[in-house]
Enzyme design. Structure first.
Site: not given
Ligand code: TRP
Length: 339
Positions: A209, A117, A206
Site C-alpha cells: 500500500k 524501528k 509484493k
C-alpha cells in the site's frame, strides 16, 4: 481436533490492499471460523500497540473500519468467539508491567522489529521497545495456544514462550500456558510460504500500500471499475501462455493467483482452465471482471455493517474477555506477592 484457545490480533490499518486481504485477512478469518466451532477464539484489536506510531486522531475510525473488513470477509461471531479492544481490558497493561520485571534488556533489545524501528535512536519511544512484552501479555492472559501471525512476528512469539517458561519456573508452577512453538504455529496455519500477491506493474515485488504508483495496487476501497482497469493494464510478458510460472511469468502467475483466491478455487484447477490460451486479453478481462465483482460485493457488505453493530459486538466481547483476563491477572498478582 484443536480444542485450545486461538488468539488473533487485528492490526488497525487505515486502508488495505487486495494483497493484504487475500494473503492475510481472509486466511485468518477462515482459520478462526474453522476452529471456533470447537475451541475458544479471541479476536482482538491491539489498539495500545497502534499508538506506538500513529497518534493522529484517526484510530477510532480506522479501528471500526478494520473490524468491518473482518466481518465483511466472513468472520462469524459465535458464543465461542470474543472480539474486543485491548485498551478496554486494563489487565493487558498490568500484566505487561509484571512481565517487564521478568524480561531482560538483552533479549528484548534483540527483537528485529525494535532493531529496525528504534535501536540506537535517542528519540525512539519506550513503547517500541516494550511492544513485544505487551504482545506476550495479550497472549498469556488467555492461555492462548495457537496464535496465527505473520513470520515477522515469530520472534515475538518465541519471546512469549520464554517469558512464560521463566515465570512458571521462578514461581514453581504453571501459571501460564505456553503457546506452541513457531514451527507448529506455521503448521496450524496451514501455509508453507504464505500467499503473496504481487505489484501489478512490477510483479517481482509484493503488492504494497505504500507504493506510490496507483496502478500497482488495488485497494479495497477502489472504485470497482477503476480496479478493473488496473488489472487490464497489469504487466505481463510475451510468452503467450497462461500458466503458473512465477519465475518466468510473474505477471500472469500473479493474475492467476488473484483469480484463484477470489474464487476460492485451487490454483492448479484455475490454471488448467486456461491451458492452451495464447491471448492475454481474454484472460485479463476475466480477472478484471472477477476483481470488479468482488469489490462490488465486498463494499456493499461493508456498507451494511453499522458502527453500532460493531460497538455492541465489542462491548459484548469485552465483558467475556475481561472475566478471563482478570482471573489470570489475579493469579499472577498472587504468584508474585502483590495480592
Ligand atoms: N504484533 C502483531 C502484528 O504486528 C499484532 C499483535 C499484537 C498480536 N498483540 C498480538 C498478534 C497478540 C497476535 C497476538 O501483527
Amino acid at each position: 481436533m484443536v480444542k485450545e484457545t486461538i488468539l488473533t490480533g487485528i492490526r488497525v490499518n487505515g486502508e488495505l490492499t487486495l494483497g493484504n486481504y487475500l494473503g492475510a485477512l481472509l486466511p485468518m478469518v477462515r482459520l478462526t471460523n474453522k476452529y471456533s466451532a470447537y475451541a475458544k477464539a479471541n479476536v482482538f484489536v491491539p489498539d495500545l500497540h497502534a499508538i506506538i506510531t500513529d497518534i493522529d486522531g484517526s484510530l477510532k475510525a480506522n479501528l471500526l473500519k478494520s473490524i468491518k473488513y473482518y466481518l465483511a470477509a466472513g468472520l462469524v461471531i459465535t458464543p465461542n468467539v470474543s472480539i474486543y479492544r485491548q485498551s478496554y481490558i486494563p489487565a493487558h497493561s498490568e500484566l505487561t508491567w509484571i512481565l517487564n520485571c521478568f524480561a531482560n534488556m538483552g533479549e528484548v533489545s534483540r527483537m528485529i522489529q525494535y532493531k529496525e524501528k528504534g535501536d540506537g535512536k535517542d528519540s525512539a519511544n519506550v513503547g517500541i521497545f516494550d511492544y513485544p512484552i505487551l504482545m506476550a501479555a495479550d497472549i498469556l492472559l488467555y492461555d492462548a495456544v495457537y496464535v496465527p501471525v505473520g513470520k515477522d512476528q515469530f520472534q515475538h512469539l518465541e519471546l512469549t514462550r520464554n517469558l512464560a517458561e521463566r515465570f512458571n519456573h521462578r514461581i514453581g508452577r504453571d501459571v501460564f500456558t505456553l503457546p506452541v512453538a513457531t514451527a507448529e504455529q506455521a503448521k496450524f496455519m496451514g501455509v508453507k510460504d504464505g500467499i503473496c500477491i504481487r505489484d501489478l506493474q512490477n510483479p517481482e515485488k509484493k503488492m504494497s500500500k505504500s507504493t506510490a504508483a496507483e496502478n500497482s495496487k488495488i485497494m479495497l476501497s477502489d472504485a470497482p471499475e477503476a480496479a478493473a482497469k488496473k488489472i487490464m493494464s497489469a504487466t505481463t510478458d510475451n510468452v503467450s501462455k497462461v500458466q503458473f510460472d512465477m519465475f518466468n511469468q510473474p505477471g500472469i502467475s500473479n493474475l492467476l493467483q488473484i483469480l484463484a483466491f477470489i474464487r476460492n478455487q485451487p490454483l492448479s484447477e484455475v490454471a488448467a482452465g486456461w491451458a492452451g490460451v495464447t491471448q492475454y486479453g481474454e484472460f485479463k478481462t476475466a480477472v478484471a471482471e472477477e476483481v470488479k465483482g468482488f469489490l462490488i460485493d465486498f463494499q456493499a457488505r461493508v456498507a451494511e455493517i453499522s458502527d453500532e453493530e460493531v460497538l455492541s459486538a465489542l462491548e459484548n466481547g469485552e465483558k467475556k474477555a475481561s472475566k478471563v483476563a482478570e482471573t489470570k491477572l489475579y493469579e499472577v498478582q498472587r504468584a508474585v506477592g502483590l495480592r
